[in-house]
Design a protein around this motif. Structure first.
Motif, mmCIF file in Angstrom:
data_model
loop_
_atom_site.group_PDB
_atom_site.id
_atom_site.type_symbol
_atom_site.label_atom_id
_atom_site.label_comp_id
_atom_site.label_asym_id
_atom_site.label_seq_id
_atom_site.Cartn_x
_atom_site.Cartn_y
_atom_site.Cartn_z
ATOM 1 N N VAL A 180 0.845 -1.193 0.000
ATOM 2 C CA VAL A 180 0.000 0.000 0.000
ATOM 3 C C VAL A 180 0.882 1.245 0.000
ATOM 4 O O VAL A 180 1.849 1.327 0.761
ATOM 5 C CB VAL A 180 -0.946 0.001 1.225
ATOM 6 N N PHE A 181 0.523 2.202 -0.844
ATOM 7 C CA PHE A 181 1.279 3.447 -0.988
ATOM 8 C C PHE A 181 0.514 4.576 -0.294
ATOM 9 O O PHE A 181 -0.714 4.662 -0.420
ATOM 10 C CB PHE A 181 1.479 3.777 -2.476
ATOM 11 N N ILE A 226 9.532 5.758 -0.682
ATOM 12 C CA ILE A 226 9.513 5.453 -2.111
ATOM 13 C C ILE A 226 9.941 6.635 -2.971
ATOM 14 O O ILE A 226 9.955 6.549 -4.184
ATOM 15 C CB ILE A 226 8.127 4.951 -2.578
ATOM 16 N N SER A 227 10.286 7.746 -2.323
ATOM 17 C CA SER A 227 10.690 8.928 -3.089
ATOM 18 C C SER A 227 11.966 9.541 -2.507
ATOM 19 O O SER A 227 11.980 10.702 -2.089
ATOM 20 C CB SER A 227 9.546 9.943 -3.087
ATOM 21 N N ASN A 271 5.651 3.240 1.177
ATOM 22 C CA ASN A 271 4.788 2.076 1.002
ATOM 23 C C ASN A 271 4.926 1.191 2.230
ATOM 24 O O ASN A 271 5.928 1.230 2.948
ATOM 25 C CB ASN A 271 5.064 1.329 -0.304
ATOM 26 N N LEU A 272 3.876 0.439 2.492
ATOM 27 C CA LEU A 272 3.842 -0.539 3.568
ATOM 28 C C LEU A 272 3.663 -1.905 2.924
ATOM 29 O O LEU A 272 2.765 -2.085 2.093
ATOM 30 C CB LEU A 272 2.681 -0.249 4.523
ATOM 31 N N SER A 273 4.514 -2.863 3.293
ATOM 32 C CA SER A 273 4.459 -4.182 2.663
ATOM 33 C C SER A 273 5.021 -5.230 3.610
ATOM 34 O O SER A 273 5.369 -4.926 4.742
ATOM 35 C CB SER A 273 5.259 -4.170 1.351
ATOM 36 N N GLU A 294 -0.191 2.896 -7.083
ATOM 37 C CA GLU A 294 1.099 2.224 -6.988
ATOM 38 C C GLU A 294 2.227 3.133 -7.466
ATOM 39 O O GLU A 294 2.131 3.768 -8.506
ATOM 40 C CB GLU A 294 1.108 0.939 -7.815
ATOM 41 N N GLY A 295 3.272 3.201 -6.668
ATOM 42 C CA GLY A 295 4.449 3.991 -7.026
ATOM 43 C C GLY A 295 4.339 5.465 -6.720
ATOM 44 O O GLY A 295 5.283 6.217 -6.933
#
Length: 197
Positions: free
Chosen positions: A53-54, A83-84, A71-73, A65-66
């Motif tokens: 999840v983003f 993610i950035s 993100n959580l995984s 996505e992206g």
């Protein structure tokens, strides 16, 4: 008469100069982060088993996505990843006897922030469990009915820019509030404080 005119012109020019400086000083103050404009909020994030999840703390919304900031995984969505990294720096610090609401800008700026782009889960209490190689923000407690809860006193920091200061464009202080984990699904309440110009 000429002297009087010259003196009057000089006084006028000086007073305009001082007025300009005052206005410029005001603009600098407006472009700094402050406690007065900080906002505290809670993000509620549902993570189905095996999903990634983003999320974006700037808008407090789940993203495509992206997109977003993190993100959580992984297990219970417990791996929190920046993610950035070209836009945001991420790190963490520990501070006792406070809350996200009471954290001030100066206390965050003076904290010993350790930079990282990923925080994970401490599952070392599970049979055969090994300590995480990443810093953690979540603890899995095998011996306490498989409970999942926040790493105590841990705060995650995300900020925009090369260096964290009062002139940083954006600053977010994040802390896990509560986690409900059932059959690999998870629901997170994440408290955060947003400092923006």
């Amino acid at each position: 008469m000429n002297k009087l005119f010259t003196t009057a012109a000089l006084v006028c020019a000086l007073s305009l100069g001082f007025t300009s400086c005052s206005k410029d000083d005001g603009k600098v103050e407006e472009n700094e982060l402050s406690d007065a404009t900080a906002v505290t909020a809670t993000a509620t994030i549902e993570i189905p088993a095996g999903a990634k999840v983003f999320y974006d703390f700037k808008t407090n919304t789940v993203q495509e996505e992206g997109k977003g900031m993190i993100n959580l995984s992984s297990l219970y969505g417990s791996t929190l990843q920046n993610i950035s990294p070209t836009n945001y720096k991420m790190g963490y610090f520990d501070k006792e006897n406070t809350s996200i609401e009471k954290l001030t800008l100066s206390s965050v700026l003076s904290a010993d922030i350790k930079l990282t782009d990923k925080l994970g889960i401490d599952a070392s209490s599970a049979p055969g469990g090994k300590p995480s190689t990443d810093p953690t923000w979540i603890i899995y407690d095998y011996n306490n009915n498989h409970a999942v809860y926040p790493t105590p006193n841990r705060y995650i920091v995300m900020y925009k820019g090369e260096k964290l200061s009062t002139t940083t464009d954006e600053l977010y202080v994040i802390q896990a509030g509560g986690i409900t984990a059932v059959k690999q699904d998870a629901s997170y309440k994440i408290n955060f404080k947003k400092f923006v110009k």
